[in-house]
Design an enzyme around this catalytic site. Structure first.
Site, short mmCIF file in Angstrom:
data_model
loop_
_atom_site.label_atom_id
_atom_site.label_comp_id
_atom_site.label_asym_id
_atom_site.label_seq_id
_atom_site.Cartn_x
_atom_site.Cartn_y
_atom_site.Cartn_z
CE LYS A 71 -4.00 -1.70 1.94
NZ LYS A 71 -5.32 -1.40 3.06
CG ASP A 101 -8.69 0.37 3.08
OD1 ASP A 101 -9.56 -0.18 2.56
OD2 ASP A 101 -7.34 0.04 3.01
#
Ligand code: ATR
Length: 481
Positions: A281, A317
């Site tokens: 990420k 997210d």
């Protein structure tokens, strides 16, 4: 075609496999190299087959188990052909020795490398194509992600029917996407996982998750990159949503070690969208042309999408968490939120919630860390002993406290939770953490890590396709897993 690949040790194995495959597969590969005396029953099984068959007596040098000499193996293949087998698979180096066989049987000329992916793939494909093989098959081991893309490129140049496979967990995607590059079939493992080579996908997954037979050269490609990635639920939810809307796209898993190299190949292959999970990420942000402020603030991104010719990334997210909390709370402006934790995960959500107008208190074990983050984000900070829950509308846990295997731990005591509070725990394993269970008992409204996993997936879908995933489809697919 979906080909059930079966290690056959006896006549019973072969007959049972042909029955099991019916209605689910198009063809069965009978790997008779697992059998001691296949000559005793081979013709009877092939003669009585209820599905098309490939007969293979693979030699140890190419990853098989046949105890027989080359002459004996070729004789068995010729007998299978005479009995009517649709295909026989013969190592292409042995093809010159293969006797004449009936024209109705097609010869798969194959090459295997279980150690790696050779540099001269083009030459190997060409050599097989120039031989008497009717079908050109190359199965190599994917060591690097780039191997899959090299294989696809080489396959495209072949004029004869082709089967190209990268074996092993890194090559799994070729067993699905290979069809897009011309594969006439994919070898599948049985639903219990029994197969004949590393990386085979089960028949059920090929049919129900990946909709293998609807893949064409025009099918758009999406996926999830991570390491490990084997248990990702993302293919189940995204493919279900694509199918529900009749979108010609497929979503696969990419086991990635070098994110930079993978993204170069992703870009060149024209793949369209990517979910990114641990541990990539952070590296992802160095691999795209545009990084949005949310990802920058969070120090992490999880979604790649195309913006014209450019690749861009964002962090669904956080977008999803902020949106869901705003929905539940009837807007965030002026809402008082306690964020538990002051690490990377906290930073992203604090930024997102601040953008939404929330008033934030950062609660952390190491108070100085909470204070540092609070100073950069314009909010307040305290330690757990000072945190009473008074006046708080929303509690967000970003710490790992309560995560499997520590499932009886909670970052806060039940006493700080009040009826009507909204409690969000970012942990999804287990789905119901101690904090969530306590919150329900205390009359709070809850958002679990699973709710958020689904919400971030829906957000990705909306970014990629410009429309929402149909209500409940992702949740249904997740529950069925
Ligand atoms: P991430 O990027 O996932 O947020 P991190 O930067 O390591 O990971 O942050 C972990 C957070 O969980 C921190 O806020 C950490 O508290 P400290 O700053 O005091 O270390 C918190 N955390 C981890 N284990 C904890 C525990 N046992 N009790 C309380 N907080 C904990």
């Amino acid at each position: 075609m979906i080909c059930l690949a079966v290690p056959v040790t006896c006549r019973n194995d072969a007959e049972r496999a042909l029955i099991r495959a019916q209605g689910r597969c198009d063809i069965v590969e009978l790997r008779i190299d697992h059998a001691a005396e296949p000559g005793e029953w081979l013709e009877a099984v092939v003669g009585g087959r209820t599905l098309p068959a490939i007969v293979t007596d693979r030699c140890p040098a190419e990853g098989g188990r046949s105890p027989r000499t080359q002459a004996e193996r070729l004789d068995l293949l010729a007998r299978a052909a005479a009995a009517g087998a649709e295909y026989i698979d013969c190592e292409y180096r042995a093809l010159a020795e293969l006797p004449v066989i009936p024209a109705a049987t097609r010869v798969i000329g194959s090459y295997h490398d279980f150690k790696g992916c050779p540099d001269d793939l083009d030459r190997i494909f060409r050599s097989i194509e120039k031989s008497r093989a009717d079908v050109v098959k190359v199965a190599v081991q994917a060591v690097r992600n780039g191997d899959n893309f090299r294989l696809f490129k080489a396959m495209r140049k072949v004029k004869k029917p082709v089967i190209g496979i990268c074996m092993g967990p890194k090559g799994e995607m070729t067993r699905i996407l290979g069809r897009r590059y011309g594969n006439i079939l994919t070898y599948a493992a049985d639903d219990d996982g029994t197969g004949t080579a590393p990386g085979q996908v089960t028949v059920r997954e090929l049919r129900e998750v990946y909709r293998y037979k609807s893949i064409t050269p025009a099918t758009r490609v999406f996926g999830v990159a991570g390491n490990p990635i084997g248990h990702s639920a993302s293919p189940a939810i995204h493919n279900a949503a694509m199918e529900a809307l009749g979108i010609d796209a497929v979503y696969v898993k990419f086991l990635v070690d070098d994110m930079h190299a993978f993204m170069r190949a992703f870009r060149a292959a024209g793949f369209e969208g990517l979910s990114v999970t641990l541990p990539h990420k952070v590296a992802l942000m160095e691999c795209v042309d545009e990084v949005d402020e949310l990802s920058r603030q969070a120090g992490a991104a999880n979604t790649v999408f195309r913006k014209g010719k450019k690749l861009a990334c964002t962090n669904t997210d956080i977008r999803a968490a902020v949106d869901r909390l705003a929905d539940l709370a009837g807007g965030l402006t002026g809402k008082r939120v306690a964020v538990l934790g002051a690490g990377g995960a906290a930073r992203g959500i604090v930024y997102g919630l601040r953008q939404g107008g929330a008033d934030i208190l950062i609660v952390n074990r190491t108070v100085s860390r909470a204070e540092e983050l609070a100073a950069t984000m314009g909010c307040r900070a305290c330690g757990y002993p000072a945190f009473t829950g008074d006046g708080i509308d929303i509690v967000v846990n970003t710490t790992s406290v309560g995560m499997h295997p520590d499932i009886d731990a909670s970052p806060v005591e039940a006493g700080v939770l009040r009826p009507g509070m909204i409690v969000f725990d970012a942990i999804y394993n287990p789905p119901d953490t101690k904090l969530i269970r306590m919150a329900r008992d205390r009359g709070c409204r809850t958002l679990t890590g699973v709710d958020m996993f689904l919400a971030q997936g829906e957000e990705q879908f909306r970014i990629w396709f410009g429309r929402p995933a149909p209500q409940g489809v992702m949740a249904g697919a997740f529950a069925r897993r």
